[in-house]
Design a protein around this motif. Structure first.
Motif, PDB file in Angstrom:
ATOM      1  N   MET A   1      10.219  -4.763 -18.208  1.00  0.00           N
ATOM      2  CA  MET A   1       8.844  -4.462 -18.101  1.00  0.00           C
ATOM      3  C   MET A   1       8.588  -3.011 -18.131  1.00  0.00           C
ATOM      4  N   LEU A   2       9.594  -2.024 -17.942  1.00  0.00           N
ATOM      5  CA  LEU A   2       9.397  -0.755 -17.422  1.00  0.00           C
ATOM      6  C   LEU A   2       8.468  -0.042 -18.703  1.00  0.00           C
ATOM      7  N   ASN A   3       7.632   0.767 -18.585  1.00  0.00           N
ATOM      8  CA  ASN A   3       6.897   1.321 -19.547  1.00  0.00           C
ATOM      9  C   ASN A   3       6.088   0.463 -20.260  1.00  0.00           C
ATOM     10  N   THR A   4       5.403  -0.729 -19.547  1.00  0.00           N
ATOM     11  CA  THR A   4       4.513  -1.410 -20.139  1.00  0.00           C
ATOM     12  C   THR A   4       3.361  -1.997 -19.397  1.00  0.00           C
ATOM     13  N   TYR A   5       2.403  -2.209 -19.777  1.00  0.00           N
ATOM     14  CA  TYR A   5       1.155  -2.651 -18.750  1.00  0.00           C
ATOM     15  C   TYR A   5       1.399  -3.488 -18.020  1.00  0.00           C
ATOM     16  N   ALA A   6       2.386  -4.705 -18.355  1.00  0.00           N
ATOM     17  CA  ALA A   6       2.709  -5.563 -17.493  1.00  0.00           C
ATOM     18  C   ALA A   6       3.513  -5.216 -16.093  1.00  0.00           C
ATOM     19  N   GLY A   7       4.385  -4.151 -16.544  1.00  0.00           N
ATOM     20  CA  GLY A   7       5.050  -3.689 -15.303  1.00  0.00           C
ATOM     21  C   GLY A   7       4.250  -2.673 -14.607  1.00  0.00           C
ATOM     22  N   LEU A   8       3.080  -2.178 -15.260  1.00  0.00           N
ATOM     23  CA  LEU A   8       2.385  -1.336 -14.274  1.00  0.00           C
ATOM     24  C   LEU A   8       1.267  -2.361 -13.422  1.00  0.00           C
ATOM     25  N   THR A   9       1.073  -3.383 -13.880  1.00  0.00           N
ATOM     26  CA  THR A   9      -0.238  -4.046 -13.042  1.00  0.00           C
ATOM     27  C   THR A   9       0.539  -5.318 -12.399  1.00  0.00           C
ATOM     28  N   ILE A  10       1.465  -6.074 -12.915  1.00  0.00           N
ATOM     29  CA  ILE A  10       1.888  -7.432 -12.382  1.00  0.00           C
ATOM     30  C   ILE A  10       2.203  -7.237 -11.147  1.00  0.00           C
ATOM     31  N   PRO A  11       3.208  -6.258 -10.692  1.00  0.00           N
ATOM     32  CA  PRO A  11       3.462  -6.299  -9.234  1.00  0.00           C
ATOM     33  C   PRO A  11       2.637  -5.830  -8.284  1.00  0.00           C
ATOM     34  N   LEU A  12       1.447  -5.330  -8.807  1.00  0.00           N
ATOM     35  CA  LEU A  12       0.105  -4.988  -7.988  1.00  0.00           C
ATOM     36  C   LEU A  12      -0.866  -6.140  -7.636  1.00  0.00           C
ATOM     37  N   ILE A  13      -0.638  -7.198  -8.574  1.00  0.00           N
ATOM     38  CA  ILE A  13      -1.696  -8.311  -8.506  1.00  0.00           C
ATOM     39  C   ILE A  13      -1.781  -9.079  -7.438  1.00  0.00           C
ATOM     40  N   ALA A  14      -0.543  -9.675  -7.139  1.00  0.00           N
ATOM     41  CA  ALA A  14      -0.590 -10.521  -5.806  1.00  0.00           C
ATOM     42  C   ALA A  14      -1.088 -10.003  -4.661  1.00  0.00           C
ATOM     43  N   SER A  15      -2.028 -10.577  -4.030  1.00  0.00           N
ATOM     44  CA  SER A  15      -2.771  -9.870  -3.172  1.00  0.00           C
ATOM     45  C   SER A  15      -3.200 -10.885  -1.608  1.00  0.00           C
ATOM     46  N   ALA A  16      -2.447 -10.745  -0.967  1.00  0.00           N
ATOM     47  CA  ALA A  16      -2.840 -11.606   0.230  1.00  0.00           C
ATOM     48  C   ALA A  16      -4.058 -11.307   0.943  1.00  0.00           C
ATOM     49  N   THR A  17      -4.693 -10.036   0.847  1.00  0.00           N
ATOM     50  CA  THR A  17      -5.730  -9.651   1.556  1.00  0.00           C
ATOM     51  C   THR A  17      -7.139 -10.518   0.617  1.00  0.00           C
ATOM     52  N   ALA A  18      -7.000 -10.237  -0.495  1.00  0.00           N
ATOM     53  CA  ALA A  18      -7.764 -10.840  -1.399  1.00  0.00           C
ATOM     54  C   ALA A  18      -8.054 -12.552  -1.015  1.00  0.00           C
ATOM     55  N   THR A  19      -6.602 -13.034  -1.136  1.00  0.00           N
ATOM     56  CA  THR A  19      -6.593 -14.600  -0.898  1.00  0.00           C
ATOM     57  C   THR A  19      -7.252 -14.935   0.577  1.00  0.00           C
ATOM     58  N   PHE A  20      -7.197 -14.059   1.666  1.00  0.00           N
ATOM     59  CA  PHE A  20      -7.513 -14.262   2.765  1.00  0.00           C
ATOM     60  C   PHE A  20      -8.884 -14.131   2.837  1.00  0.00           C
ATOM     61  N   LEU A  21      -9.549 -13.027   2.237  1.00  0.00           N
ATOM     62  CA  LEU A  21     -10.852 -13.001   1.928  1.00  0.00           C
ATOM     63  C   LEU A  21     -11.651 -13.977   1.186  1.00  0.00           C
ATOM     64  N   PHE A  22     -11.275 -14.602   0.593  1.00  0.00           N
ATOM     65  CA  PHE A  22     -11.702 -15.666  -0.262  1.00  0.00           C
ATOM     66  C   PHE A  22     -11.518 -17.090   0.725  1.00  0.00           C
ATOM     67  N   ARG A  23     -10.118 -17.169   1.294  1.00  0.00           N
ATOM     68  CA  ARG A  23     -10.139 -18.364   2.083  1.00  0.00           C
ATOM     69  C   ARG A  23     -11.223 -18.390   2.930  1.00  0.00           C
ATOM     70  N   GLN A  24     -11.547 -17.328   3.689  1.00  0.00           N
ATOM     71  CA  GLN A  24     -12.462 -17.199   4.838  1.00  0.00           C
ATOM     72  C   GLN A  24     -13.701 -17.536   4.270  1.00  0.00           C
ATOM     73  N   PHE A  25     -14.120 -16.849   3.078  1.00  0.00           N
ATOM     74  CA  PHE A  25     -15.401 -17.225   2.498  1.00  0.00           C
ATOM     75  C   PHE A  25     -15.459 -18.885   2.072  1.00  0.00           C
ATOM     76  N   PHE A  26     -14.587 -19.404   1.660  1.00  0.00           N
ATOM     77  CA  PHE A  26     -14.518 -20.874   1.214  1.00  0.00           C
ATOM     78  C   PHE A  26     -14.863 -21.627   2.455  1.00  0.00           C
ATOM     79  N   LEU A  27     -14.137 -21.206   3.387  1.00  0.00           N
ATOM     80  CA  LEU A  27     -14.281 -22.129   4.675  1.00  0.00           C
ATOM     81  C   LEU A  27     -15.860 -21.986   4.962  1.00  0.00           C
ATOM     82  N   THR A  28     -16.376 -21.123   4.789  1.00  0.00           N
ATOM     83  CA  THR A  28     -17.752 -21.131   5.336  1.00  0.00           C
ATOM     84  C   THR A  28     -18.771 -22.184   4.399  1.00  0.00           C
ATOM     85  N   VAL A  29     -18.194 -22.295   3.171  1.00  0.00           N
ATOM     86  CA  VAL A  29     -19.131 -23.008   2.314  1.00  0.00           C
ATOM     87  C   VAL A  29     -19.167 -24.468   2.642  1.00  0.00           C
ATOM     88  N   PRO A  30     -20.361 -25.140   3.189  1.00  0.00           N
ATOM     89  CA  PRO A  30     -20.475 -26.431   3.879  1.00  0.00           C
ATOM     90  C   PRO A  30     -19.605 -27.577   3.084  1.00  0.00           C
TER      91      PRO A  30
END
Lengths: 338, 284
Positions: free
Chosen positions: B145-174
């Protein structure tokens, strides 16, 4: 429309050593078109019972049938019921129309029919002018009506109400109570209504189910529950002020409890002698709190009198006579009616 | 503050003005430099703080490339801007999709080791790209995946921060909302699409802005993983303009920098409305 049958219903949480049983073998038959109120103190399992009927809570044991169908394993949406939640649970981002229509859209009801059904419900509930509003732009009472509208448009076999009036102020609550009654008369749909408020229970119910600690204490008409309580719990839970449950009444047999409602004690020249301990003047009625002169004098007896009677002075001695046909006797050990 | 002390007001304004100056001056310098010719910049010390008249020519060179007056051959920034834009769009969109779905699973589904899974995701917060760059490179290289868009983006996509953010938000949904949807016959994905997604709109907007800038500003990872000039993002392009073998055309460097600054600034400005809207009417 359909009847609802509960057959030896059991609910347990947890497993192994930490089992917590919240519903103990409840059996009841709710007839087609009947309005049944489940009433009990908080934590008695009444909401759990309703949620089991709704399908939101798994059934540990026993059977629930709606109509002739056992629904134990059916999804809530497959049970052909509708529920009104305590906090209304309206979708905040949808307007009133979409809130009511959402279930029908999922069920792929034709658009013309959705429109017709929602319009009809809106008319019954007088929501016509609010159809384009979001829930946050509505008052509590209006939200409550939308929640009912959402239930009505589905034309279900049964309505389930989970304390729908507890978030309304007292005046609106009384008004909505009447509206629910009227609605039930018009639509005639089998309804199961959960509340902790005995006034709601007495006024709405055709039959009421009194629950305590996961056990169904009594299932009968409000009249029966009031005049022939099956247990001491029911006797003390229904009625305000509660029934006097007396261990030391002059003519009580040992091992029994004598029950008499404050309104069924008359102040007379002779009879049970009481020393007046406290008085509460409530305008149209008066509550006289008295204690026995004899024996263990710490038992409190409440007498309800009205404005035609003279006011007894504090610490004076009065005599009261129970109306004989209104005396109840309970087993002191089991609390059951004898 | 209800206190009224003229001295204090003057002082606080001075401090604020100083702050603005510290931030704004380099920006001003960049813009001014990009309007002069490279000779003007090189010859006048200190550099003139007034805008020059070479803006059009400089930006044309910066954007499309060409031969400069000094005779150096420059490649334009336009293709690099495109690469940056694509990566900076894929990263937030991918992140939001992935993290929303994983937060949805964690909050609404009962599966064995649910908490363990959550904590495992959470722990990866401690492992940003820079820490795991060696092994990640190895993996991406092995996957071709060197020199491809996939290589440029995929390793950066997984995100604990965003998962955590959405988890916290979903927990507030009644919970009642979930139950109402179940009664209405909405399956899990239907509930996700019809209820959770619209309710999360403002969180999504916020996350998009932050992650767009994050994706746009990536430097280290593309530096390591692109060898083909066609796949260079613009941030790398700026660096390449400086200190090559040839003479540094500062005006072009500055123009490229301005061009590179524009898209994130634009995104922030456009999405700001959403932020404010999100803060004003909380729909829950």
């Amino acid at each position: 429309m359909a009847s609802i049958t509960l057959n030896k219903l059991v609910k347990r949480y947890g497993n192994g050593k930490t089992v917590n049983q919240v519903i103990h073998s409840v059996s009841a038959q709710i007839d087609d078109g009947e309005f049944v109120v489940v009433v009990g103190p908080s934590g008695c399992g009444k909401s759990t019972l309703l949620r089991m009927v709704a399908g939101l809570e798994e059934i540990t044991g026993g059977e629930i049938s709606i109509g002739n169908r056992v629904v134990n394993t059916l999804e809530p949406s497959e049970r052909d019921i509708a529920m009104v939640f305590q906090n209304y649970a309206l979708y905040p981002h949808m307007n009133v129309f979409d809130n009511m229509a959402y279930g029908l859209k999922i069920a792929k009801v034709p658009l013309v029919e959705i429109q017709a059904r929602v319009d009809k419900a809106a008319k019954i509930l007088e929501l016509g002018e609010y159809m384009q509003r979001k829930p946050r732009e509505l008052s509590g009472g209006q939200r409550q009506r939308v929640a009912m509208g959402r239930a009505i448009v589905r034309q279900p076999q049964a309505f389930l109400f989970d304390e729908p009036l507890s978030n309304l102020d007292a005046k609106l609550r009384a008004h909505t109570r009447l509206e629910i009654q009227k609605l039930h008369r018009e639509l005639g749909i089998t309804s199961l209504f959960v509340t902790h408020d005995q006034v709601e229970a007495m006024t709405l119910a055709q039959r009421m189910m009194v629950m305590n600690a996961g056990v169904m204490e009594q299932f009968g008409t409000p009249e029966e529950v009031y005049s022939r309580p099956a247990t001491t719990f029911v006797a003390s839970f229904i009625g305000s002020p509660p029934m006097n449950l007396l261990k030391n009444a002059p003519d009580a047999r040992p091992g029994t409890i004598v029950g008499i409602r404050p309104e069924h004690l008359d102040i007379t020249a002779t009879g049970w002698a009481l020393r007046v301990d406290a008085l509460e003047m409530l305008g149209f009625e008066r509550l006289v709190y008295g204690r026995w002169l004899h024996g263990a004098g710490n038992e409190l007896v409440i007498v309800r009198s009205d404005e035609t009677q003279p006011v007894p002075g504090l610490d004076t001695i009065i005599h009261v006579t129970p109306r004989a046909d209104r005396l109840h006797t309970f087993d002191a050990a089991t609390g059951k009616r004898l | 503050m209800i206190e009224r002390r003229p001295g204090l007001t003057v002082l606080s304004h001075l401090i604020l003005l100083l702050g603005v100056l510290i931030v704004a001056f380099p920006l001003y310098l960049t813009v001014v430099a990009s309007t002069q010719t490279s000779e003007q910049i090189a010859q006048s010390v200190p550099m003139s703080l007034l805008p020059g008249s070479n803006a059009l020519q400089t930006y044309k060179t910066a954007l499309l490339g060409g031969t400069t007056a000094a005779g150096s051959q420059l490649s334009g920034a336009a293709p690099m801007l495109w690469v940056s834009l694509v990566t900076a769009l894929i990263i937030p969109l991918g992140k939001i999709t992935m993290s929303m779905l994983s937060a949805f699973a964690i909050v609404y589904f009962r599966f064995p080791f649910r908490n363990l899974v959550f904590w495992m995701i959470f722990v990866t917060l401690m492992l940003p790209v820079e820490v795991r760059i060696g092994p990640t490179y190895e993996v991406v290289a092995s996957l071709g995946m060197l020199n491809t868009y996939a290589g440029l983006t995929i390793p950066l996509i997984a995100s604990a921060t965003a998962t955590f953010l959405f988890r916290q938000f979903f927990l507030t949904v009644p919970d009642e909302l979930v139950e109402a949807a179940r009664m209405d016959g909405a399956g899990p994905m239907r509930f996700f699409k019809d209820v959770l997604l619209p309710l999360s709109a403002t969180s999504i907007a916020a996350l998009f802005v932050i992650q767009f800038i994050y994706g746009w500003n990536q430097y280290l990872w593309p530096l390591l993983m692109t060898t083909n000039e066609n796949m260079y993002p613009v941030v790398m392009g700026i660096k390449r303009l400086i200190g090559g073998e040839s003479y540094t055309e500062w005006n072009v460097v500055m123009a490229t920098a301005v061009l590179a600054m524009l898209p994130p600034a634009l995104v922030v400005m456009l999405m700001q409305k959403w932020f404010v809207k999100g803060l004003v009417d909380v729909e829950k």
